[in-house]
Design an enzyme around this catalytic site. Structure first.
Site, PDB file in Angstrom:
ATOM      1  N   TYR A 143      83.603 -25.840  66.368  1.00 21.89           N
ATOM      2  CA  TYR A 143      82.750 -24.666  66.534  1.00 21.89           C
ATOM      3  C   TYR A 143      82.207 -24.660  67.957  1.00 21.89           C
ATOM      4  O   TYR A 143      81.734 -25.690  68.446  1.00 21.89           O
ATOM      5  CB  TYR A 143      81.582 -24.734  65.538  1.00 21.89           C
ATOM      6  N   ASP A 238      82.756 -29.527  74.881  1.00 25.23           N
ATOM      7  CA  ASP A 238      81.599 -28.894  74.271  1.00 25.23           C
ATOM      8  C   ASP A 238      80.711 -30.021  73.748  1.00 25.23           C
ATOM      9  O   ASP A 238      80.948 -30.583  72.687  1.00 25.23           O
ATOM     10  CB  ASP A 238      82.042 -27.957  73.143  1.00 25.23           C
ATOM     11  N   LYS A 266      71.249 -27.726  71.916  1.00 25.16           N
ATOM     12  CA  LYS A 266      70.563 -28.614  70.988  1.00 25.16           C
ATOM     13  C   LYS A 266      69.614 -29.611  71.678  1.00 25.16           C
ATOM     14  O   LYS A 266      68.556 -29.200  72.112  1.00 25.16           O
ATOM     15  CB  LYS A 266      71.583 -29.255  70.055  1.00 25.16           C
TER      16      LYS A 266
END
Ligand code: PLP
Length: 430
Positions: A143, A238, A266
Site C-alpha cells: 500500500y 516507501d 506515520k
C-alpha cells in the site's frame, strides 16, 4: 460493554460515510462495532464506554513511544501559542530537515508534506519527471496511500474489503501501474525486459506492513537495487511504516540497501499529519521551485506538525536504546505467542521485524499477498474479537501489521500472551 460506541457509530453514520474517516476503522472485515476512542495514555486506549485496551495499533505506527508522550504534548502546547500556521518558511523546518538527514541515510534533500499518500504520489511524479518515463512497478499487497496510480492490488484496506478494481480510476492511469508478487525477483526482471526504457520507478515497502508483516527474502531488495542500477530506474522505498521505526535510519539502515528516493509518514509526525519524501540531490532538484516537477502544500511544514515530529525524532535519535527495547519486547511477545499458538494446535505463521509483527493462521510461510490471503482469516476475525473482549486491541484486519510502542510493559505483553491462550481456547472450541 460497547453501548456508547454503538450509539456513536449509529450517529456517525448519519453524517460520515460508513461512520468513519478511513475505511479500515469501520471493523468491516472483522465485523462488530468499531470502538470510539475517548483518550489514550501510554500503551492504553480508552473507549467511549470506559473500557481500557492494550494498544497494538499505535495509530498505525506513529505512537512508537506510547500515547500522549509528554515531551511531544508539551512541545505542541507551547508552539500553538505562536499561531498554528503561517504559510511562510520557518527555522523549525530547517531543523526538521537537518535532523532527518542526520538520521536517515541517502537523504540529500527532503520535502515535507502532510500525509504518506502525498509523499508517495509526489515521489512517483518526481521519478517520472526525472526519467521521462511513465510506467512503474509496485508489488501486490503493498500500500502506498490512496493516490490513483497506486490503487492496483494495493493490500490492506482494499484487501480487507476485497476491492479488486477501484471505480473512479481511469484505465489510462492503471495501465501504467505494473505489478508483481512480493519477493518475486524473476517477475520483476521479466517486466523490466518487456518494457524497455519505459519504467520510471520501482516502489516497494522494504518490509511490507499492509498484508500483515511480510519480510523481504534474502537478496530480494538487493536484486531490486541491481535492476534499478542496470536500467536507470528510480528505486523508491516507501518507508511510511518502516521509517524511524525499524531503526533511526529505517529499512535502508536495517537492510543495508540504499534507495534513490524514500517516502516517510506515520512516525515522522509524532501523531500529527506529516509525510516527507527525499533522496538523491540530482533527483530532488527536479522538484519545484528548483525544477519543473510541481508539488506544493498549504499546510506543508506546518509548525505544530513539525514540532511534534521533530520532538519525536529527536527522542528516537538521542535514545537509541529505545530500538533495542522495542526489539526485545517484540521478540518476547513473539516467543510467548509462539508457545500458546503451538499448544493450541492451530496452524500459524508469525512474521516479525523490529517492532512490527503479525500472526497469520496459515500452515505455510507467508511471503507475499497470495500466501497472506490464503491464511484462515475467518479464524482471525474470531481471534480479534476474543482479544478485544479481553482488553487487547489488535488491528481489525488480518492484512495489517501490529505495531509495538515502547510504553508497553512486560506485564502488558504477558497479559496479551495469556489473552491469546484464552482466546484461542474459546474460538477453536466454538
Ligand atoms: C499508511 C501508509 C501510507 C499512506 O499514508 P497516509 O498518511 O495514510 O496517507 C503509504 N505507504 C505505506 C507503506 C503506509 O503504511
Amino acid at each position: 460493554m460497547y453501548e456508547n460506541s454503538k450509539l456513536l457509530f449509529d450517529r456517525a453514520q448519519q453524517s460520515i460515510p460508513g461512520g468513519v474517516n478511513s475505511p479500515v476503522r469501520a471493523f468491516k472485515s472483522v465485523g462488530g462495532t468499531p470502538l470510539f476512542i475517548k483518550k489514550a495514555q501510554g500503551a492504553y486506549l480508552y473507549d467511549a464506554d470506559g473500557n481500557q485496551y492494550i494498544d497494538y495499533i499505535a495509530s498505525w505506527g506513529p505512537m512508537i513511544l506510547g500515547h500522549a508522550y509528554e515531551p511531544v504534548v508539551n512541545a505542541i502546547r507551547e508552539k500553538a501559542l505562536d499561531s498554528t500556521s503561517y504559510g511562510a518558511p520557518t527555522e523549525l523546518e530547517i531543523e526538521m530537515a537537518e535532523l532527518i538527514r542526520t538520521m536517515a541515510p541517502n537523504i540529500d534533500l527532503v520535502r515535507m508534506v502532510s500525509s504518506g499518500t502525498e509523499a508517495c504520489m509526489s515521489a512517483l511524479r518526481l521519478a517520472r519527471g526525472y526519467t521521462g518515463r511513465n510506467k512503474f512497478i509496485k508489488f501486490e499487497g503493498c500500500y502506498h496511500g490512496h493516490a490513483d496510480a497506486f490503487l492496483v492490488k494495493a493490500g490492506s484496506g482494499l484487501a480487507t474489503f476485497n476491492i479488486q478494481t477501484v471505480p473512479g480510476i481511469t484505465g489510462g492511469v492503471s495501465n501504467d501501474t505494473l505489478t508483481c508478487a512480493y519477493n518475486d525477483l524473476p517477475a520483476v526482471e521479466k517486466l523490466v525486459a518487456e518494457n524497455p526504457d519505459q519504467i520510471a520507478a520501482i516502489i516497494i515497502e522494504p518490509v511490507a506492513g499492509n498484508m500483515g508483516c511480510i519480510l523481504p527474502q534474502p537478496g530480494f531488495i538487493e536484486g531490486l537495487r541491481r535492476i534499478c542500477d542496470d536500467h536507470s530506474i528510480v528505486l523508491i522505498f516507501d518507508e511510511v511504516m518502516t521509517g524511524f521505526r525499524l531503526s533511526p535510519g529505517g529499512a535502508q539502515q536495517t537492510l543495508g540497501v540504499a534507495a534513490d528516493l524514500v517516502t516517510y509518514g506515520k512516525v515522522i509526525g509524532g501523531g500529527m499529519p506529516v509525510g516527507a519524501f527525499g533522496g538523491k540531490r540530482a533527483i530532488m532538484e527536479k522538484i519545484a521551485p528548483l525544477g519543473n516537477v510541481y508539488q506544493a502544500g498549504t499546510l506543508s511544514g506546518n509548525p505544530i506538525a513539525m514540532i511534534a515530529g521533530y520532538t519525536m525524532l529527536k527522542e528516537l535519535k538521542n535514545k537509541p536504546a529505545i530500538y533495542t527495547e522495542l526489539e526485545q519486547k517484540t521478540a518476547y511477545l513473539h516467543a510467548g505467542l509462539e508457545k500458546v499458538l503451538r499448544a493450541s494446535g492451530t496452524p500459524y505463521t508469525i512474521n516479525r521485524m523490529g517492532s512490527m509483527i503479525s500472526v497469520h493462521f496459515s500452515d505455510r510461510p507467508v511471503t507475499d499477498f497470495a500466501t497472506a490471503a490464503g491464511a484462515n482469516n475467518e479464524l482471525f476475525k474470531k481471534y480479534f474479537h476474543a482479544m478485544l473482549k479481553r482488553g487487547v486491541y489488535l488491528p481489525p484486519s488480518a492484512f495489517e501489521s501490529w505495531f509495538l510502542n515502547n510504553a508497553l510493559s512486560y506485564d502488558d505483553l504477558d497479559r496479551t500472551i495469556s489473552a491469546t491462550a484464552e482466546s484461542l481456547k474459546e474460538v477453536l472450541s466454538s
